[in-house]
Design a protein around this motif. Structure first.
Motif, mmCIF file in Angstrom:
data_model
loop_
_atom_site.group_PDB
_atom_site.id
_atom_site.type_symbol
_atom_site.label_atom_id
_atom_site.label_comp_id
_atom_site.label_asym_id
_atom_site.label_seq_id
_atom_site.Cartn_x
_atom_site.Cartn_y
_atom_site.Cartn_z
ATOM 1 N N TYR A 104 0.809 -1.210 0.000
ATOM 2 C CA TYR A 104 0.000 0.000 0.000
ATOM 3 C C TYR A 104 0.846 1.266 0.000
ATOM 4 O O TYR A 104 0.326 2.345 -0.277
ATOM 5 N N TRP A 105 2.134 1.172 0.295
ATOM 6 C CA TRP A 105 3.001 2.342 0.198
ATOM 7 C C TRP A 105 3.087 2.813 -1.249
ATOM 8 O O TRP A 105 3.004 4.016 -1.523
ATOM 9 N N GLY A 106 3.285 1.863 -2.161
ATOM 10 C CA GLY A 106 3.291 2.223 -3.574
ATOM 11 C C GLY A 106 1.899 2.502 -4.100
ATOM 12 O O GLY A 106 1.692 3.376 -4.937
ATOM 13 N N TYR A 107 0.937 1.779 -3.586
ATOM 14 C CA TYR A 107 -0.454 1.891 -4.039
ATOM 15 C C TYR A 107 -1.008 3.292 -3.812
ATOM 16 O O TYR A 107 -1.691 3.855 -4.669
ATOM 17 N N ILE A 108 -0.701 3.889 -2.666
ATOM 18 C CA ILE A 108 -1.244 5.199 -2.335
ATOM 19 C C ILE A 108 -0.626 6.297 -3.202
ATOM 20 O O ILE A 108 -1.274 7.281 -3.536
ATOM 21 N N VAL A 109 0.627 6.114 -3.619
ATOM 22 C CA VAL A 109 1.319 7.129 -4.410
ATOM 23 C C VAL A 109 0.747 7.236 -5.818
ATOM 24 O O VAL A 109 0.639 8.331 -6.387
ATOM 25 N N SER A 110 0.360 6.103 -6.411
ATOM 26 C CA SER A 110 -0.037 6.098 -7.826
ATOM 27 C C SER A 110 -1.528 6.294 -8.048
ATOM 28 O O SER A 110 -1.984 6.296 -9.195
#
Length: 480
Positions: free
Chosen positions: A75-81
Motif C-alpha cells: 500500500y506504500w506504492g499503491y497510495i502514491v499512484s
C-alpha cells in the motif's frame, strides 16, 4: 461482457495482492514458543500444522513486526499512484491504463520467489511497493469504464458486479494458495507462479477482445450500443476540462467518499490481510483449512453484494427511495452490522466453529457497501469518476498501510487477548466513519461535473449574469 471482464480484472489483481497473506505463514520460520509467556486462555490448544512440503523451499526468520511491514508495503506504492492513475484513466481511457497496471502486478508476482531468495525481506518489501505502485490505476480505470458502459438505472448492479471481484480475488487467492501450499512439490513459490500465470492469461484476453467504450467496440450490436448511449446520454462522459480541484476539495460528498473508504478498508483489509495469520497462529488451523476457511466469508460476501445491488437498483428505479437515501442506507448496513459481528468473534475465544460463523456473517455483511459507497463516485461525477475513485482508493490504501502495521505491533505473541484489541480498533473505526457518511454522503451529480456547460464555478459566469440583467430567480435558472 464488460461487467464480467471488469470483475475478473479485480479478481486477478486481488488474488496477486492477497496470496502473500497465506504464503507468508509458510515462508516464516515458526517460533516454538511465544505462548510460554502468556496466561491460560490466551492461546488455543492444538498443533499448528505446517505444509508437508515446506521443507522443499526456504523459510525466513521474520518477526511479527517485520511481517507487518511486509504486508503493508504494497500500500506504500499503491497510495502514491492513485491520483496519477485516475488522471491517466480520465484522460486516456480505461482499457490501456488498466492493462498497464495488471501487467506490472503480474510481472512482480512472478518474480517474487526469485527476489525473496536473493534479497530476503528487503527485496520483498521493495517488490511489493513496486507492485502496489503499478496496481494503483486499477480501480480508477475501472470506474472510468463503468461511467462509459453502465446506465444510471443499472449502475448499482454493474458497478457492484465489477467491484465484487475483490471478493472473488480473495477467494481465489486464499483457497487456491492453501491448496497449493499443502501439495506443492516446490513449496510456497508455486503460489506466485500459478496466480501470476492466471493473471497473464486474463490480460491477454483483455487486450485482444475488450475496448474502452461502446462506440469503438467491434463486437457489440447496434441495438445494444444505442440502448447504452440513450440511457446514459444525460450523464455520459464528455470531453473533460481541467480537473476542478478547488471544487472537489470543498465538496462535502467527496469527503464522505474518502472517510467511508478509509473506514471500510480498515475493516476489510485487516480481515483480508491478517485473518490468515489469526487462523494459523491463534486458532491453529492447518494450511489447507486456513485457505478454505478464509475464502468462505468472501464467497458469501460476493452473493450478498450482488443481491443487495439488485435490490438497490430496484429501489431507485421504482422511486421507492432517492439515490442519496439508498447509498446511505446500504453503506450503513455494510458498516455497523459487520462491526458488531467482528467484535463478537473476538470474544468467542477458541471456539473455532463459533469464530468461523461470526467471521463469515460479519465479513459477508460488508457486501452492501458496494451499492452503497463504492459506486457513489460515478453518481457524483461521471466525468471525473476516475479521479474520485483514485482519491478513494488512496484513502483506503492509507488504511492498508496502517492496519497490518498496527496488527504487527499489537500481536507480538499472537494471543487471543492481543487480537481482541485489533478487532476493537476495527469496530471503532467502522462506527466513527459511518457517522461521517450519514452527514455528508450524496447521490446526485455535482455541479462541478461539467463546469463549462452549466456555468457554475467559472469566473465570468457572474459577469454574464449581471450584464444580461437577470434577477436572482433568472440566475438560479441559469445555474440549473
Amino acid at each position: 461482457m464488460f461487467a464480467v471482464m471488469g470483475c475478473l480484472a479485480i479478481t486477478v489483481a486481488y488474488a496477486m495482492r492477497i496470496c502473500l497473506s497465506l504464503a507468508i505463514t509458510q515462508m516464516v520460520t515458526t517460533a516454538e514458543s511465544s505462548s510460554n509467556s502468556t496466561t491460560d486462555g490466551d492461546t488455543c490448544s492444538g498443533t499448528l500444522s505446517a505444509s508437508s512440503n515446506s521443507a522443499s523451499s526456504e523459510t525466513y526468520d521474520w518477526d511479527e513486526y517485520t511481517q507487518g511491514i511486509i504486508l503493508s508495503s504494497f500500500y506504500w506504492g499503491y497510495i502514491v499512484s492513485q491520483v496519477p492513475g485516475g488522471i491517466m484513466a480520465d484522460k486516456f481511457g480505461g482499457k490501456y491504463t488498466l492493462s498497464a497496471g495488471i501487467l506490472s502486478s503480474t510481472t512482480f508476482t512472478l518474480l517474487t520467489p526469485l527476489v525473496v531468495n536473493k534479497f530476503d525481506s528487503t527485496g520483498l518489501i521493495v517488490l511489493r511497493i513496486l507492485m502496489g505502485f503499478g496496481e494503483g490505476a486499477t480501480f480508477p480505470a475501472l470506474n472510468v469504464l463503468i461511467a462509459e458502459w453502465a446506465p444510471p438505472q443499472e449502475r448499482s448492479k454493474i458497478g457492484t458486479m465489477v467491484m465484487t471481484g475483490t471478493q472473488i480475488g480473495t477467494i481465489l487467492g486464499t483457497a487456491l494458495s492453501g491448496i497449493l501450499l499443502e501439495y506443492s512439490p516446490i513449496g510456497w513459490p508455486l503460489v506466485f507462479y500459478v496466480i501470476g500465470s492466471i493473471s497473464g492469461f486474463w490480460l491477454l484476453n483483455w487486450i485482444l477482445f475488450f475496448h474502452s467504450n461502446p462506440n469503438v467496440h467491434p463486437y457489440i450490436s447496434e441495438a445494444e450500443k444505442k440502448y447504452i448511449q440513450d440511457k446514459i446520454s444525460e450523464n455520459t462522459r464528455k470531453h473533460t476540462q481541467p480537473i476542478p480541484w478547488r471544487h472537489i476539495a470543498t465538496s462535502f460528498p467527496v469527503y464522505a467518499l474518502l472517510v467511508g473508504q478509509f473506514g471500510h478498508d480498515w475493516g476489510f483489509f485487516t480481515m483480508m490481510t491478517d485473518l490468515p495469520k489469526y487462523m494459523s497462529a491463534v486458532l491453529k488451523f492447518s494450511i489447507s483449512s486456513n485457505g478454505l476457511l478464509n475464502a468462505l466469508p468472501y464467497a458469501v460476501m460476493w452473493i450478498v453484494s450482488n443481491i443487495s445491488s439488485i435490490f438497490a437498483d430496484w429501489l431507485i428505479k421504482h422511486d421507492v427511495m432517492s439515490i442519496t437515501k439508498v447509498r446511505k442506507a446500504f453503506t450503513t448496513l455494510g458498516f455497523v452490522v459487520p462491526a458488531i459481528f467482528l467484535i463478537a468473534a473476538s470474544f468467542a475465544g477458541c471456539n473455532r466453529v463459533l469464530v468461523v460463523v461470526l467471521f463469515v456473517i460479519g465479513i459477508s455483511l460488508m457486501g452492501p457497501v458496494y451499492p452503497g459507497l463504492v459506486v457513489n463516485a460515478v453518481d457524483l461525477s461521471p466525468n471525473y469518476s476516475g479521479t474520485l475513485m483514485a482519491m478513494m482508493t488512496a484513502a483506503g490504501a492509507l488504511a492498508g498501510i496502517l492496519g497490518p502495521y498496527v496488527v504487527g505491533v499489537l500481536t507480538p505473541n499472537q494471543t487471543v487477548t492481543e487480537w481482541r484489541m485489533v478487532f476493537w480498533i476495527a469496530f471503532i473505526v467502522l462506527l466513527v466513519t459511518n457517522v461521517g457518511i450519514l452527514f455528508l454522503q450524496r447521490g446526485d451529480v455535482q455541479y462541478w461535473n461539467d463546469l463549462e456547460n452549466n456555468g457554475q464555478g467559472s469566473k465570468d459566469f457572474e459577469h454574464r449574469v449581471k450584464s444580461s440583467g437577470c434577477d436572482n430567480s433568472q440566475k438560479d435558472k441559469a445555474t440549473t
